[in-house]
Every structure is written in structure tokens, then in C-alpha cells.
Design an enzyme around this catalytic site. Sequence first.
Site, PDB file in Angstrom:
ATOM      1  N   PRO A  36       0.672  -1.293  -0.081  1.00 56.54           N
ATOM      2  CA  PRO A  36      -0.131  -0.105   0.088  1.00 56.54           C
ATOM      3  C   PRO A  36       0.806   1.303  -0.119  1.00 56.54           C
ATOM      4  O   PRO A  36       1.952   1.358   0.836  1.00 56.54           O
ATOM      5  CB  PRO A  36      -0.583  -0.153   1.253  1.00 56.54           C
ATOM      6  CG  PRO A  36      -0.831  -1.506   1.505  1.00 56.54           C
ATOM      7  CD  PRO A  36       0.398  -2.004   1.225  1.00 56.54           C
ATOM      8  N   GLU A  37       0.505   2.301  -0.658  1.00 50.93           N
ATOM      9  CA  GLU A  37       0.999   3.448  -0.835  1.00 50.93           C
ATOM     10  C   GLU A  37       0.381   4.545  -0.130  1.00 50.93           C
ATOM     11  O   GLU A  37      -1.003   4.271   0.337  1.00 50.93           O
ATOM     12  CB  GLU A  37       1.531   3.879  -2.221  1.00 50.93           C
ATOM     13  CG  GLU A  37       2.231   2.750  -2.953  1.00 50.93           C
ATOM     14  CD  GLU A  37       2.824   2.989  -4.155  1.00 50.93           C
ATOM     15  OE1 GLU A  37       2.901   4.290  -4.591  1.00 50.93           O
ATOM     16  OE2 GLU A  37       3.139   1.970  -5.066  1.00 50.93           O
TER      17      GLU A  37
END
Length: 292
Positions: free
Chosen positions: A2-3
Site C-alpha cells: 500500500p502507498e
Amino acid sequence: MPELPEVEVVRRGLEKWVVGRTIAHVEVTHERAVRRHVAGLVDFADSLTGARVHAARRRGKYLWLPLVAPGAEAPEDALLAHLGMSGQLLVQPPEAPREKHLHVRFTFTDGGPELRFVDQRTFGGLAVERGGAELPPSMAHIARDPLDPLFDDALFHAALRRRNTEIKRALLDQSLVSGIGNIYADEALWRSRLHGARQTGKLTLAQTTLVLASARDVMTDALAAGGTSFDSLYVNVNGESGYFSRGLDAYGREGEPCNRCATPIRRISFMNRSSYFCPACQRAPRRATVGA
């Protein structure tokens, strides 16, 4: 992994469903999920029981929940959450079936929805950090992200010029700018028409400003779409996947026509991962070895 947009979507869900509630009980079913809490799982549970969740905060890709201890008026400690590659923080009704990879379960004194930490690959984890309410010391080295109102574009440009590295490598350096991972780095560079191997020491202020503007735009677009999901591992607190993958211009589109010039998108190996770009719109610098 996840960013920023994916983590921000989760943070907003926690802000809506968890903030202001008091933890009644903590159940840890997998010790690895709390391995970062060096005092052990019993201390982890004891430290959280009776605490009230004060806020939901984020620095780049990292989340933490400031906690108000029983009898205290202000938050001091914090619950840190590292999602890793497959960590999920889910808000579920108490009667919902237990997830296969449920590792930590929080119930609240109001008897409402539970908070569950689910992690298929167990790369993520939770920990309580003493004195970490404002900014956990373990996150002090993480830079601000481009969506942070206090992010300084001029200071970032000066840091790039001093570092003199490849622009994509710089975008992935969380000590320079946080929240940008492989996907959004490729998308920001595509939007700014810069090749990832461009040397930062030669970037003009206008080019740096363009890259930052592109990063902000693409992450804002991704936030509106709930983030980017390629499988069922990234979901928001309600278990829903994001759909920004449909709007990607570069990442994962090897061989497909560029949405600007119709040239096939190329993929090369970069830092043990894949990097995607348009060879026509994003000209490689002369000294770069494309595909190396």
C-alpha cells in the site's frame, strides 16, 4: 505494498469508525502480528485495554492512533500499524465470522463494531509506542509527503540537487519524500514526461515542481477512487477494494499503447521491481542504460 492513497483511505475509515471509542479487550491470536512490540503480547494487550482512541494519523505510508490512557486527559502513547504487503484493518460487526488470517481483534466498551487486524502474509504488524502520540520516534526519519500542507517544495528540490541520484530512486526514498511507492512513482513520471533514470542533480526547479504536481494529482485521483487494488489484499476498513487500477497510464501496462502517443509502454527491471514508462514521451537520458 500500500502507498499513500491506500493508507489514507484506511486512515479516514479509522477516523470515522474508531476515533473516540474506548478499547474494552484485545485478543492476539498470532504473536508475529505484534513482534514489533518488544515487551510482548501480554504487555501489548494490557497497554491498550481501557485506552480511548484520540485520533487517526498518518505520515507517508505509516499509520498511528494516539491513545488517551484511563484517567488521563491527553494522549501520550500510540498504536502503530504497519500494513506491510497484505495487512488489513477491518471494521466488522461483533457477530461477523472470524477471518481466516485474523491476528488481532479489538472490542470496544460501546459494544459496537470491532476493529480487526488481518494479514495473510504476516509482513505487517502492530505495536504500542510510548510517547508516540504526536509523532512516534520510530517514524521521525520519515519525510513529509506531497499532500502534507507543510511539505516544502523548494527544500525538496535542494535535497534532490545535493543527492544527485536517479529521480525514480529519489521518489522512492522515504527520507526525502514519503508515501510514494513504485506505482505512483511511475505514474507521476509518466505525467511529467520524465524518465526515471534522469539525474536529480540536473533537474531544474520547474521540473521538480512538475514532478511534485504530478505526484499530487495522481495520488489525489487515486484517493477519489479508493486507492489501487490488483487483488483482494488491499481493502479499506469496510473490506472494499479500490479501483484506481483502471486509471493507470503506465504501471502494469507493458505492451499497451501509451495514452498520450500510442507508443507501446515498456517495462524494465529497477531495484528488484518493475518500472514502466513510455519510451517516446519519457526519453531516456543519454548516459542511462535502458533495461539495465
